[in-house]
Design an enzyme around this catalytic site. Structure first.
Site, PDB file in Angstrom:
ATOM      1  CE  LYS A 183      -1.770   2.533   3.292  1.00 33.50           C
ATOM      2  NZ  LYS A 183      -1.633   3.848   2.649  1.00 33.50           N
ATOM      3  N   GLY A 236       7.301   4.842   7.724  1.00 35.10           N
ATOM      4  CA  GLY A 236       6.392   5.955   7.981  1.00 35.10           C
ATOM      5  C   GLY A 236       6.665   6.539   9.350  1.00 35.10           C
ATOM      6  CB  SER A 237       4.739   8.867  11.411  1.00 34.17           C
ATOM      7  OG  SER A 237       3.525   8.157  11.503  1.00 34.17           O
ATOM      8  CB  THR A 238       7.499   7.283  15.713  1.00 32.07           C
ATOM      9  OG1 THR A 238       8.826   7.329  15.180  1.00 32.07           O
ATOM     10  CG2 THR A 238       7.526   6.552  17.040  1.00 32.07           C
ATOM     11  CB  ALA A 239       2.156   8.371  15.452  1.00 34.03           C
ATOM     12  CD  GLU A 259      14.017   0.973   8.253  1.00 31.95           C
ATOM     13  OE1 GLU A 259      14.512   1.927   8.879  1.00 31.95           O
ATOM     14  OE2 GLU A 259      14.569  -0.141   8.154  1.00 31.95           O
ATOM     15  CB  CYS A 293      13.162   9.214   7.512  1.00 31.17           C
ATOM     16  SG  CYS A 293      14.313   8.471   6.357  1.00 31.17           S
ATOM     17  CD  GLU A 390       9.917  12.707  11.573  1.00 33.76           C
ATOM     18  OE1 GLU A 390       8.814  12.170  11.764  1.00 33.76           O
ATOM     19  OE2 GLU A 390      10.802  12.205  10.856  1.00 33.76           O
TER      20      GLU A 390
HETATM   21  P1  NAD Z   1       2.535   8.123   7.990  1.00 33.96           P
HETATM   22  O1  NAD Z   1       2.957   7.291   9.136  1.00 33.96           O
HETATM   23  O2  NAD Z   1       1.464   9.101   8.178  1.00 33.96           O
HETATM   24  O3  NAD Z   1       2.089   7.194   6.784  1.00 33.96           O
HETATM   25  C1  NAD Z   1       2.956   6.229   6.206  1.00 33.96           C
HETATM   26  C2  NAD Z   1       2.141   5.137   5.571  1.00 33.96           C
HETATM   27  O4  NAD Z   1       1.481   4.412   6.606  1.00 33.96           O
HETATM   28  C3  NAD Z   1       1.036   5.643   4.647  1.00 33.96           C
HETATM   29  O5  NAD Z   1       0.922   4.751   3.562  1.00 33.96           O
HETATM   30  C4  NAD Z   1      -0.197   5.599   5.538  1.00 33.96           C
HETATM   31  O6  NAD Z   1      -1.394   5.477   4.827  1.00 33.96           O
HETATM   32  C5  NAD Z   1       0.086   4.357   6.366  1.00 33.96           C
HETATM   33  N1  NAD Z   1      -0.549   4.284   7.680  1.00 33.96           N
HETATM   34  C6  NAD Z   1      -0.841   5.302   8.523  1.00 33.96           C
HETATM   35  N2  NAD Z   1      -1.399   4.819   9.654  1.00 33.96           N
HETATM   36  C7  NAD Z   1      -1.428   3.460   9.534  1.00 33.96           C
HETATM   37  C8  NAD Z   1      -1.899   2.395  10.358  1.00 33.96           C
HETATM   38  N3  NAD Z   1      -2.425   2.617  11.562  1.00 33.96           N
HETATM   39  N4  NAD Z   1      -1.785   1.126   9.904  1.00 33.96           N
HETATM   40  C9  NAD Z   1      -1.241   0.870   8.710  1.00 33.96           C
HETATM   41  N5  NAD Z   1      -0.800   1.844   7.859  1.00 33.96           N
HETATM   42  C10 NAD Z   1      -0.881   3.124   8.284  1.00 33.96           C
HETATM   43  O7  NAD Z   1       3.865   8.832   7.440  1.00 33.96           O
HETATM   44  P2  NAD Z   1       4.006   9.825   6.214  1.00 33.96           P
HETATM   45  O8  NAD Z   1       3.481  11.164   6.631  1.00 33.96           O
HETATM   46  O9  NAD Z   1       3.496   9.196   4.967  1.00 33.96           O
HETATM   47  O10 NAD Z   1       5.601   9.874   6.060  1.00 33.96           O
HETATM   48  C11 NAD Z   1       6.406  10.639   6.866  1.00 33.96           C
HETATM   49  C12 NAD Z   1       6.990   9.821   8.009  1.00 33.96           C
HETATM   50  O11 NAD Z   1       7.696   8.707   7.482  1.00 33.96           O
HETATM   51  C13 NAD Z   1       7.997  10.595   8.818  1.00 33.96           C
HETATM   52  O12 NAD Z   1       7.823  10.340  10.179  1.00 33.96           O
HETATM   53  C14 NAD Z   1       9.335  10.046   8.322  1.00 33.96           C
HETATM   54  O13 NAD Z   1      10.396  10.205   9.235  1.00 33.96           O
HETATM   55  C15 NAD Z   1       8.993   8.628   8.080  1.00 33.96           C
HETATM   56  N6  NAD Z   1       9.945   7.998   7.162  1.00 33.96           N
HETATM   57  C16 NAD Z   1      10.869   7.136   7.686  1.00 33.96           C
HETATM   58  C17 NAD Z   1      11.847   6.567   6.857  1.00 33.96           C
HETATM   59  C18 NAD Z   1      12.910   5.659   7.420  1.00 33.96           C
HETATM   60  O14 NAD Z   1      13.617   5.012   6.651  1.00 33.96           O
HETATM   61  N7  NAD Z   1      13.077   5.557   8.731  1.00 33.96           N
HETATM   62  C19 NAD Z   1      11.846   6.856   5.483  1.00 33.96           C
HETATM   63  C20 NAD Z   1      10.877   7.743   4.993  1.00 33.96           C
HETATM   64  C21 NAD Z   1       9.931   8.292   5.845  1.00 33.96           C
END
Ligand code: NAD
Length: 487
Positions: A183, A236-239, A259, A293, A390
């Site tokens: 996804k 994605g995000s830590t949350a 990640e 990130c 962040e």
């Molecule tokens: P996000 O966490 O809002 O979303 C990331 C993905 O997760 C999206 O596809 C979203 O639809 C999905 N998602 C959200 N909640 C979910 C849940 N409860 N269950 C399953 N899927 C869920 O993050 P974002 O705003 O798209 O990206 C930015 C974040 O990603 C930043 O915190 C950044 O640091 C992090 N990031 C980390 C790395 C790394 O390698 N550590 C790389 C790129 C981005």
């Protein structure tokens, strides 16, 4: 020939990509172009039934194609063809990506797309080179560690580098013999759908790569909780990472790679080359307008050189040239959405209210779309929102130190440990500091990734679990079985 294009002429894939076919779907989430704020498309939301359809397609494709058991060199060959096709279609891909994301078209061709195809080639080569191990056991037995794929891997990616994030997930999973249900972010799904289509054109069996579009709550939750998905790989995000761990704990244990976010420091010692360091530090926070990130969002600089270094960074920031992602000349990216630019602005304002001093920027740029001025904030303490959170925008905080120990104490973040930069002419100090810093990646006298895909990436603390890239990412897509044979 110019790479610039008219965003209204881009033809977007409509729907999900399952079992080698587009599944038409009605849009549910309105999408805006970050460069001009124009509503231009809708993203559909796959429900649990559709996610299940994708999982079953993956299982069927694995069984019918024998992907995990064919001669490994055949997997290598097909993945190389896929990488070739991605390069051949670079312009189409760049337009699909640039129209909805923050990635400028010029950087996409030279950067993201070239990196994605190389990642595919890099991981493909593991398929016939990395095998099981014979291990030392007693003389009357034979011990082996056999590895095998998980089956269907579930992957979820963010919006900030949509293509390379899809490459990070798809390439090692496929090379390791799995099928994938991925996804992409609901903000930037199109290029991922397109590379999945290209995989089938390259001869990779239909159903091995399935792309389901949707949000985290419905589609993401259906993936992470699906009982027949063997492993989850999330960026994605830590949350969101925490919500995913919770859902996996509730629905059935499976391994996961997470990640997550960062708040990475850039430590500059008094003997660093000021001009060179200023360039690297500025690049570390301005790349993709800080929406990375590993953005180096905390400058920790020796008091003795703080003034000239900050002056040099300010001059670089004043020189940036924002522009729409569809102009070839654009170097400075927009912010992904109105919601995100408002969030950046509110954290900056709260940090100033908490005693910080805005030395540059601190405002939205007065032009169409969502652009935020490169921002420098001095006078921050450990409890400032600009330090604790962040921001995911072009905001650099400045803290000074006198002693090395002080620098290390400032660098150590209570929540995050993704990356760190160290700038010094003293090799012993560079190594000493590197050994102490609590982060998954340390860059010395540079800031940012190279194209050495062999170096794994991943976080300490709440920045994540496990690694992408490197041999680790390939191995993370295979499970191991210990075998002991009595002779
Ligand atoms: P996000 O966490 O809002 O979303 C990331 C993905 O997760 C999206 O596809 C979203 O639809 C999905 N998602 C959200 N909640 C979910 C849940 N409860 N269950 C399953 N899927 C869920 O993050 P974002 O705003 O798209 O990206 C930015 C974040 O990603 C930043 O915190 C950044 O640091 C992090 N990031 C980390 C790395 C790394 O390698 N550590 C790389 C790129 C981005």
């Amino acid at each position: 020939m110019s790479l610039s294009f008219d965003p209204n002429t881009v033809v977007l894939p409509q729907g999900h990509f399952i079992d080698g076919r587009m599944i038409a779907a009605k849009g549910a989430l309105a999408m805006q172009r970050p460069s001009d704020g124009v509503a231009f498309a809708d993203c559909p939301i796959a429900d649990a039934d559709l996610v299940d359809q994708a999982v079953q397609a993956g299982k069927r494709a694995l069984k019918e194609s024998g992907w995990a058991d064919i001669r490994p060199r055949e997997r290598v060959r097909l993945m190389h063809r896929w990488a070739d096709l991605i390069e051949a279609e670079a312009e189409t891909l760049a337009r699909l990506e640039a129209v909805s994301s923050t990635r400028p078209v010029g950087q996409l061709i030279q950067g993201d797309i070239a990196i994605t195809s190389e990642q595919i080639r890099f991981f493909a080569e593991f398929a016939d080179k990395d095998g099981s191990d014979l291990v030392p056991t007693s003389r009357d037995s034979l011990g082996m560690i056999m590895t095998e794929p998980y089956g269907v891997v579930g992957a979820i990616t963010p919006w900030n580098f949509p293509l390379s994030m899809a490459g990070w997930k798809l390439a090692p999973a496929l090379a390791a013999g799995n099928a994938v249900v991925l996804k992409p972010s609901e903000l930037t799904p199109f290029s991922t759908v397109y590379i999945a289509e290209l995989s089938v054109r390259a001869g990779i069996p239909a159903g091995l790569i399935n792309i389901v579009l949707g949000d985290g709550q419905t589609t993401g939750t259906a993936i992470t909780g699906h009982p027949e998905i063997g492993k989850i790989s999330f960026t994605g995000s830590t949350a969101a990472g925490m919500a995913i761990m919770e859902n996996i704990a509730r629905t059935g244990i499976k391994p996961m790679t997470l990640e997550l976010g960062g708040k990475s420091p850039q430590l500059v010692f008094a003997d660093a080359d000021i001009a060179r360091t200023a360039k690297a530090v500025a690049q570390g926070i301005l790349s993709n307008a800080g929406q990375a990130c590993v953005a180096g969002s905390r400058l920790i600089v020796a008091h003795a050189i703080a003034l000239p270094l900050v002056d040099a960074i300010t001059a670089i920031m004043a020189d940036i040239c924002p522009g729409p992602t569809w102009n070839e000349a654009t170097q400075y990216s927009p912010i992904i959405s109105e919601r995100q630019i408002n969030r950046i602005d509110s954290i900056v304002k709260a940090s100033v209210a908490a005693g910080g001093e805005c030395l540059a920027g601190g405002r939205m740029l007065d032009r169409g779309g969502y652009f935020y001025a490169p921002t420098l904030i001095g006078g921050v303490t450990a409890s400032s929102p600009a330090i604790t959170q962040e921001i995911f925008g072009p905001v650099l905080t400045i803290q000074t130190f006198v002693e090395e120990e002080e620098a290390l104490a400032l660098a150590d973040h209570p929540t995050y440990g993704l990356a760190a930069g160290v700038f010094t002419a003293d090799l012993s100090r560079a190594i000493r500091v590197t050994k102490t810093l609590q982060a998954g990646t340390i860059w010395v006298n540079r800031y940012g990734r190279s194209r050495d895909h062999i170096l794994p990436t991943g976080g300490y603390k709440s920045s994540g679990i496990g690694k992408d890239l490197g041999r680790e990412a390939y191995l993370a897509n295979r499970k191991s079985k210990s075998v002991l044979i009595d002779l």
